[in-house]
Design an enzyme around this catalytic site. Structure first.
Site, PDB file in Angstrom:
ATOM      1  N   GLY A  64      39.421 -25.916   5.389  1.00 37.54           N
ATOM      2  CA  GLY A  64      40.448 -26.393   4.496  1.00 37.54           C
ATOM      3  C   GLY A  64      40.730 -25.809   3.433  1.00 37.54           C
ATOM      4  N   CYS A  65      41.272 -26.414   2.109  1.00 35.34           N
ATOM      5  CA  CYS A  65      41.752 -25.924   0.953  1.00 35.34           C
ATOM      6  C   CYS A  65      40.379 -25.328   0.407  1.00 35.34           C
ATOM      7  CB  CYS A  65      42.308 -27.046   0.467  1.00 35.34           C
ATOM      8  SG  CYS A  65      42.521 -26.636  -1.529  1.00 35.34           S
ATOM      9  N   PHE A  66      40.306 -24.098   0.048  1.00 36.76           N
ATOM     10  CA  PHE A  66      39.234 -23.377  -0.640  1.00 36.76           C
ATOM     11  C   PHE A  66      38.895 -23.855  -2.061  1.00 36.76           C
ATOM     12  CE2 PHE A  66      42.175 -19.111  -0.614  1.00 36.76           C
ATOM     13  CZ  PHE A  66      42.713 -19.605  -1.934  1.00 36.76           C
ATOM     14  N   CYS A 122      44.129 -30.735  -3.146  1.00 37.18           N
ATOM     15  CA  CYS A 122      44.322 -30.647  -2.009  1.00 37.18           C
ATOM     16  C   CYS A 122      43.219 -31.741  -1.363  1.00 37.18           C
ATOM     17  CB  CYS A 122      43.441 -29.380  -1.539  1.00 37.18           C
ATOM     18  SG  CYS A 122      41.829 -28.766  -2.422  1.00 37.18           S
TER      19      CYS A 122
END
Length: 157
Positions: free
Chosen positions: A9-11, A154
């Site tokens: 997902g969102c890093f 995120c």
């Protein structure tokens, strides 16, 4: 030192999560698994490049094993959610382990079986286990985002 690459997902959130563990010496966020050389965030976020947002971890295998990293990976996100983590949706947010050698592939598949057998998740694990391709570092403003900004928008926290 050794390296490992994960997409969860969102890093931003994934990087912050991994950095809490002993034996992790350095992290870089970036893009992997797509068809466009040297992609930018603006290109990757559209989903058209095929890349996943990912984290490359440099770690000390004398302190933490690759299997230990895979366990952290499963704790850092929802591996049963296909192409979606929190508020982020699209193939660029897929759950993926990018192995660099066959032993990493074997360990990753073994860990998927172990986590499946734990019965923690109500749905099947959909994590891709795929060979690593070129890892492109994200723009500098994405590196250590939560340290620089105190928060992130995120779905991982």
């Amino acid at each position: 030192m050794a390296t490992a690459i994960f997409g969860a997902g969102c890093f931003w959130g994934v990087e912050a999560f991994f950095e809490r563990f002993e034996g992790i010496n350095h992290t870089r966020v970036g893009y992997i698994g797509g068809h466009l050389p040297n992609p930018t965030y603006e290109q990757v976020k559209t989903g058209a490049t095929g890349h996943a947002e990912a984290i490359r971890i440099e770690y000390d295998p004398n302190i933490i094993t690759y299997g230990g990293l895979v366990n952290i990976f499963f704790e850092a996100h929802d591996p049963t959610s296909r192409n979606k983590q929190g508020i982020d949706e699209g193939h660029q947010y897929r759950s993926a382990i990018f192995y660099q050698e066959e032993t990493e592939k074997a360990i990753s598949n073994e860990k998927i079986n172990q986590w499946t057998n734990k019965g923690i998740f109500k749905r099947p694990i959909v994590t891709e286990v795929t060979p690593a391709s070129t890892f492109y570092e994200a723009e500098e403003y994405h590196q250590k985002y939560s340290q620089k900004n105190g928060s992130f928008a995120c779905g991982i926290g």
